[in-house]
Design an enzyme around this catalytic site. Structure first.
Site, PDB file in Angstrom:
ATOM      1  N   CYS A  99       0.866  -1.165   0.000  1.00 13.87           N
ATOM      2  CA  CYS A  99       0.000   0.000   0.000  1.00 13.87           C
ATOM      3  C   CYS A  99       0.903   1.215   0.000  1.00 13.87           C
ATOM      4  O   CYS A  99       2.116   1.097   0.093  1.00 13.87           O
ATOM      5  CB  CYS A  99      -0.953   0.003   1.184  1.00 13.87           C
ATOM      6  SG  CYS A  99      -0.211   0.553   2.689  1.00 13.87           S
ATOM      7  N   ARG A 153       3.690  -3.330   4.572  1.00 12.92           N
ATOM      8  CA  ARG A 153       2.676  -3.714   5.567  1.00 12.92           C
ATOM      9  C   ARG A 153       2.261  -5.186   5.478  1.00 12.92           C
ATOM     10  O   ARG A 153       1.134  -5.503   5.084  1.00 12.92           O
ATOM     11  CB  ARG A 153       1.448  -2.817   5.444  1.00 12.92           C
ATOM     12  CG  ARG A 153       1.772  -1.365   5.670  1.00 12.92           C
ATOM     13  CD  ARG A 153       0.559  -0.498   5.576  1.00 12.92           C
ATOM     14  NE  ARG A 153      -0.159  -0.410   6.833  1.00 12.92           N
ATOM     15  CZ  ARG A 153      -1.219   0.384   7.013  1.00 12.92           C
ATOM     16  NH1 ARG A 153      -1.678   1.103   6.042  1.00 12.92           N
ATOM     17  NH2 ARG A 153      -1.814   0.432   8.181  1.00 12.92           N
TER      18      ARG A 153
HETATM   19  C1  UD1 Z   1      -3.152   0.451  12.410  1.00 12.95           C
HETATM   20  C2  UD1 Z   1      -4.016   1.629  12.008  1.00 12.95           C
HETATM   21  C3  UD1 Z   1      -3.192   2.670  11.226  1.00 12.95           C
HETATM   22  C4  UD1 Z   1      -1.953   3.071  12.037  1.00 12.95           C
HETATM   23  C5  UD1 Z   1      -1.183   1.847  12.499  1.00 12.95           C
HETATM   24  C6  UD1 Z   1      -0.034   2.176  13.437  1.00 12.95           C
HETATM   25  C7  UD1 Z   1      -6.214   0.645  11.756  1.00 12.95           C
HETATM   26  C8  UD1 Z   1      -7.315   0.234  10.845  1.00 12.95           C
HETATM   27  N1  UD1 Z   1      -5.113   1.144  11.190  1.00 12.95           N
HETATM   28  O1  UD1 Z   1      -2.687  -0.154  11.192  1.00 12.95           O
HETATM   29  O2  UD1 Z   1      -4.019   3.807  10.995  1.00 12.95           O
HETATM   30  O3  UD1 Z   1      -1.112   3.873  11.238  1.00 12.95           O
HETATM   31  O4  UD1 Z   1      -2.051   0.929  13.191  1.00 12.95           O
HETATM   32  O5  UD1 Z   1      -0.501   2.879  14.535  1.00 12.95           O
HETATM   33  O6  UD1 Z   1      -6.333   0.571  12.951  1.00 12.95           O
HETATM   34  N2  UD1 Z   1       3.666  -5.376  10.761  1.00 12.95           N
HETATM   35  C9  UD1 Z   1       4.369  -6.508  10.392  1.00 12.95           C
HETATM   36  N3  UD1 Z   1       3.686  -7.695  10.314  1.00 12.95           N
HETATM   37  C10 UD1 Z   1       2.352  -7.804  10.591  1.00 12.95           C
HETATM   38  C11 UD1 Z   1       1.650  -6.643  10.977  1.00 12.95           C
HETATM   39  C12 UD1 Z   1       2.349  -5.437  11.058  1.00 12.95           C
HETATM   40  O7  UD1 Z   1       5.568  -6.461  10.138  1.00 12.95           O
HETATM   41  O8  UD1 Z   1       1.795  -8.901  10.493  1.00 12.95           O
HETATM   42  C13 UD1 Z   1       4.392  -4.089  10.869  1.00 12.95           C
HETATM   43  C14 UD1 Z   1       3.858  -3.026   9.901  1.00 12.95           C
HETATM   44  O9  UD1 Z   1       4.436  -3.150   8.625  1.00 12.95           O
HETATM   45  C15 UD1 Z   1       4.279  -1.755  10.614  1.00 12.95           C
HETATM   46  C16 UD1 Z   1       4.137  -2.126  12.103  1.00 12.95           C
HETATM   47  O10 UD1 Z   1       4.124  -3.547  12.147  1.00 12.95           O
HETATM   48  O11 UD1 Z   1       5.614  -1.460  10.343  1.00 12.95           O
HETATM   49  C17 UD1 Z   1       2.872  -1.604  12.759  1.00 12.95           C
HETATM   50  O12 UD1 Z   1       1.752  -1.957  11.974  1.00 12.95           O
HETATM   51  P1  UD1 Z   1       0.322  -2.253  12.622  1.00 12.95           P
HETATM   52  O13 UD1 Z   1       0.331  -1.762  14.038  1.00 12.95           O
HETATM   53  O14 UD1 Z   1      -0.021  -3.664  12.389  1.00 12.95           O
HETATM   54  O15 UD1 Z   1      -0.600  -1.315  11.754  1.00 12.95           O
HETATM   55  P2  UD1 Z   1      -2.074  -1.619  11.220  1.00 12.95           P
HETATM   56  O16 UD1 Z   1      -2.817  -2.452  12.209  1.00 12.95           O
HETATM   57  O17 UD1 Z   1      -1.999  -2.071   9.809  1.00 12.95           O
END
Ligand code: UD1
Length: 432
Positions: free
Chosen positions: A120, A125
């Site tokens: 995205c 992500r």
């Molecule tokens: C949620 C929010 C978004 C916000 C983000 C961080 C929602 C719908 N969206 O996104 O607005 O910017 O939290 O506060 O609530 N990651 C991994 N593996 C995974 C999952 C995440 O490596 O399986 C990494 C991501 O790439 C990122 C970090 O973890 O670098 C944090 O992401 P995450 O907290 O999961 O964000 P979202 O839940 O997608």
């Protein structure tokens, strides 16, 4: 395609009622898949992302009744039977949060097929943490044809597990919490994300009969239940929307009162704005943000998981720092590639240099209006803020991003003195 036209230079003064939080409403709507009884949600914001989630859970068997009044929208979601367990590409590609149906579907039905969200605008992500967690709870996970397929052997039930996250992930914490509430036995989420939206989801799940302790801390304990029931839940206020308008007050030299919020959830943001010279007067359910008379001072910021400075307010703060007195270093640690707003702010005259994960912003005397466009929600709104402060006219294209996450943005700003309108290709209309 619609666009927004702004004539900058007006101080924003007035009161803005803050809407319900998109990022709390989305997982809670997914959680309604966990029960055959109706879940009634109050304070749901009217946004494109909410419509996308309604379309998705509708595909899966939910019936949706819209209730309440225009000022106080409510949704009643009933899923007596899950009629399909596939989240199709067409919906998931529009909204990454669609992946939040994975945990509830596997928890209730023992299987799910969900399109992979893919890359995205703000980075790759991945969802590896969501999938590793479901595997640990007994699901077989297959990736093929752009879909993730999760299934339990012989349609059985997930079992509880201990998950230790290498980094806190909001979405993975939510997905695994929703999977665990119907799993057999105990689950523990260690190094869980602590965002207030996770607490809101846990509150709703507990109202539905789930047993959850520790939401809001980095260790969450869940005892699985056989079934959950219906509930009525009020969605918490949108702290990111509130923070955006707090920054709008600062960048325009104005004074805004933001109502219907819990100021304590924005402590780091308000500390940052105070350090920049703003006056913050917080009460139990509102806050007044007053820009300093002599202009803002530059401050350094590092984005971090909650309770740190939110990545979702990084772009807005950067817009504000472009006209602050001095030089500010803004470091993004959550998402790589979350600086797409930089090149557009530079087109408006800002002096910003990006190196690795940091942006050096040297404050200038004033921004100049320009045609700009953005590629994600928070970047788009940062350009709106810049346009409000700039000399002359700014037009912002691709505003469907704003419709995803800001309820009545134009109307709320106009009510506080902004000169901003939404235009369609055919004509120009002022939205109240
Ligand atoms: C949620 C929010 C978004 C916000 C983000 C961080 C929602 C719908 N969206 O996104 O607005 O910017 O939290 O506060 O609530 N990651 C991994 N593996 C995974 C999952 C995440 O490596 O399986 C990494 C991501 O790439 C990122 C970090 O973890 O670098 C944090 O992401 P995450 O907290 O999961 O964000 P979202 O839940 O997608």
């Amino acid at each position: 395609m619609d666009r927004i036209r702004i004539r900058g230079g007006n101080r924003l003064v007035g009161t803005i009622p803050v809407s319900g939080a998109k990022n709390a409403a989305l997982p809670i709507m997914a959680a309604s898949l966990l029960t055959s009884e109706p879940v009634r949600l109050e304070n749901v914001p009217r946004l494109a992302d909410i419509e996308s989630m309604l379309a998705l859970i509708g595909e899966l068997g939910a019936t949706i009744r819209r209730a309440g009044s225009p000022g106080e929208p409510e949704l009643e979601i009933g899923v007596p039977r899950v009629t399909a367990t596939e989240a199709p590409y067409d919906i998931v590609r529009k909204m990454r949060a669609s992946v939040l149906v994975l945990g509830p579907l596997v928890g209730r039905c023992g299987r799910a097929r969900v399109s992979l969200p893919g890359g995205c605008a703000i980075g790759t992500r991945p969802i590896d943490l969501h999938l590793a967690g479901l595997r640990r709870m007994g699901a077989n996970i297959d990736l093929s044809g752009g879909y993730v397929e999760a299934a339990l052997p012989r349609g059985g039930r997930l079992h509880g597990a201990r998950h230790v996250f290498p980094i806190p992930s909001v979405g993975a914490t939510e997905n695994l919490m929703m999977a665990a509430v119907l799993a057999r036995g105990e689950s523990e989420l260690v190094n869980a994300a602590r965002e207030p939206e996770i607490v809101d989801l846990a509150d709703c799940l507990v109202a539905m009969g789930a047993q959850i302790e520790g939401a809001g801390t980095d260790v969450i304990h869940i005892s699985g239940r056989e079934t959950l029931g219906g509930a009525t839940h009020r969605i918490t206020a949108d702290r990111i929307e509130a923070g955006t308008y707090a920054i709008a007050a600062c960048i325009t030299g104005g004074e805004l009162e933001l109502t219907g919020i819990r100021p304590g959830l924005l402590e780091r943001v308000f500390d940052t704005l105070s350090a920049a010279g703003a006056r913050i007067d917080a009460a139990a359910d509102r806050v007044r943000v007053t820009a300093p008379d002599g202009g803002l001072r530059a401050v350094d910021v590092v984005t971090e998981p909650y309770p740190g400075f939110p990545t979702d307010l990084q772009a807005q703060l950067m817009a504000c720092m472009t006209i602050a007195d001095g030089s500010s270093l803004i470091t993004e640690t959550i998402f790589e590639n979350r600086f797409m707003h930089v090149s557009e702010l530079v087109r408006m005259g800002a002096d910003i240099t990006v190196r690795d994960g940091s942006a050096r912003v040297n404050g200038i005397h004033g921004l100049a209006g320009a045609p700009v466009m953005a590629t994600d929600l928070r970047a788009s709104v940062s350009l709106v803020l810049a346009g409000l402060a700039a000399n002359g006219e700014t037009t912002i294209n691709r505003i469907y991003h704003l419709d995803r996450g800001y309820e009545r943005l134009v109307g709320k700003l106009v009510a506080c003195g902004a000169v901003i309108e939404r235009e369609t290709d055919a004509d120009s209309v002022q939205v109240a």
